[in-house]
Design a protein around this motif. Sequence first.
Motif, PDB file in Angstrom:
ATOM      1  N   GLY A 244      65.287  37.669  93.171  1.00 33.52           N
ATOM      2  CA  GLY A 244      64.705  38.758  92.030  1.00 33.52           C
ATOM      3  C   GLY A 244      65.005  37.783  90.937  1.00 33.52           C
ATOM      4  N   VAL A 245      65.826  37.141  90.415  1.00 29.98           N
ATOM      5  CA  VAL A 245      66.051  36.506  89.261  1.00 29.98           C
ATOM      6  C   VAL A 245      65.011  35.297  89.172  1.00 29.98           C
ATOM      7  CG1 VAL A 245      67.468  34.857  87.705  1.00 29.98           C
ATOM      8  CG2 VAL A 245      68.487  37.032  88.905  1.00 29.98           C
ATOM      9  N   ASN A 246      64.939  34.618  90.392  1.00 34.54           N
ATOM     10  CA  ASN A 246      63.974  33.422  90.300  1.00 34.54           C
ATOM     11  C   ASN A 246      62.656  33.886  90.062  1.00 34.54           C
ATOM     12  OD1 ASN A 246      65.820  31.316  90.522  1.00 34.54           O
ATOM     13  ND2 ASN A 246      66.083  31.521  92.832  1.00 34.54           N
ATOM     14  N   PHE A 248      61.547  36.453  88.584  1.00 29.99           N
ATOM     15  CA  PHE A 248      61.271  36.986  87.075  1.00 29.99           C
ATOM     16  C   PHE A 248      61.009  35.826  86.342  1.00 29.99           C
ATOM     17  CE2 PHE A 248      63.079  38.057  83.106  1.00 29.99           C
ATOM     18  CZ  PHE A 248      62.290  39.063  82.716  1.00 29.99           C
ATOM     19  N   ILE A 249      61.809  34.796  86.544  1.00 37.36           N
ATOM     20  CA  ILE A 249      61.710  33.640  85.746  1.00 37.36           C
ATOM     21  C   ILE A 249      60.059  33.134  85.774  1.00 37.36           C
ATOM     22  CG2 ILE A 249      62.593  31.415  85.242  1.00 37.36           C
ATOM     23  CD1 ILE A 249      65.367  32.274  85.836  1.00 37.36           C
ATOM     24  N   LYS A 251      57.820  34.288  87.142  1.00 37.04           N
ATOM     25  CA  LYS A 251      56.607  35.260  86.717  1.00 37.04           C
ATOM     26  C   LYS A 251      55.808  35.471  88.017  1.00 37.04           C
ATOM     27  CE  LYS A 251      56.296  34.132  81.833  1.00 37.04           C
ATOM     28  NZ  LYS A 251      55.445  33.831  80.850  1.00 37.04           N
ATOM     29  N   ARG A 252      56.465  35.626  89.306  1.00 31.55           N
ATOM     30  CA  ARG A 252      55.896  36.012  90.634  1.00 31.55           C
ATOM     31  C   ARG A 252      56.370  37.473  91.237  1.00 31.55           C
ATOM     32  NH1 ARG A 252      59.277  34.633  94.573  1.00 31.55           N
ATOM     33  NH2 ARG A 252      60.786  32.941  93.993  1.00 31.55           N
ATOM     34  N   LYS A 253      55.828  37.863  92.159  1.00 30.34           N
ATOM     35  CA  LYS A 253      56.352  39.012  92.739  1.00 30.34           C
ATOM     36  C   LYS A 253      57.692  38.505  93.520  1.00 30.34           C
ATOM     37  CE  LYS A 253      55.279  42.855  95.929  1.00 30.34           C
ATOM     38  NZ  LYS A 253      54.042  43.639  96.699  1.00 30.34           N
ATOM     39  N   PRO A 254      58.794  39.143  93.798  1.00 28.56           N
ATOM     40  CA  PRO A 254      59.824  38.724  94.504  1.00 28.56           C
ATOM     41  C   PRO A 254      59.763  39.019  96.089  1.00 28.56           C
ATOM     42  CG  PRO A 254      60.517  40.809  93.522  1.00 28.56           C
ATOM     43  CD  PRO A 254      59.023  40.361  93.007  1.00 28.56           C
TER      44      PRO A 254
END
Length: 259
Positions: A244-246, A248-249, A251-254
């Motif tokens: 989830g953090v990656n 977000f960074i 800017k893609r859907k987890p």
Amino acid sequence: MPSIELHIENGVARITLNRPDTFNSFNREMALLLQKTLDECNTNDEVRTIMLIGNGKAFCAGQDLKEVTSPELNPGFRKILEEHYNPIISRIRTIEKPIVAAVNGVAAGAGANIALACDIVVASEGASFIQAFSKIGLVPDSAGTFFLPRLIGFQKASALMMLGDKVSAKEAEQLGMIYKVFETETFGVEVTKLVSKLAQMPTKALGLTKRLLNQSLVNTLDEQLAIESDLQIESAESEDYAEGVNAFIEKRKPIFKGK
């Protein structure tokens, strides 16, 4: 035909109460089979969310009164509660996966209270909820006296249980008894969207959230703050948190795996 049907697809376990000729009322065989099916869903890593729904016009009419009035079949109320309904409610609350009640028709007595014990309750606009116990001289069971007052308040719950009024799906939504009502024509599609979304979410975090909500029913504020800290640390160690953090960074859907 089995009284409980299980279909697993794309992370969703669809459990169908399947005694439509009796409005999916429970007998012993059905109650025990539902427990077994919930256990299977709990231990199956492919299952990320669970949905309960009824076959036919009803969700569940509660206890099959033909069973309890039959000298040959009647297990007795203590066995019915301690071996049928109480274990079902315990499983619904302790399985750390989201459980959705898709109330497609009338939910009465134990059927209503099983639905209300689920994590999310949605209903078709033609569905209804009835605390039917007082109509035959019984008291509410299946944790109805535990959950309903917490959902809608003591006074409303008391009146509904004593008077046995039928509550429409729309009124149930307005009371805060259920999450949402869908139009009858689109009910199946909307429920599928909901459970599919849940199946793609971070299952471990959802399970820990469920544990926190369970504890909030009995904890003091300080106890709740403490367990929130413990479970936040546990969730922060999950693969889904890292994803989830990656995402977000980046800017893609987890893409959560439920781990």
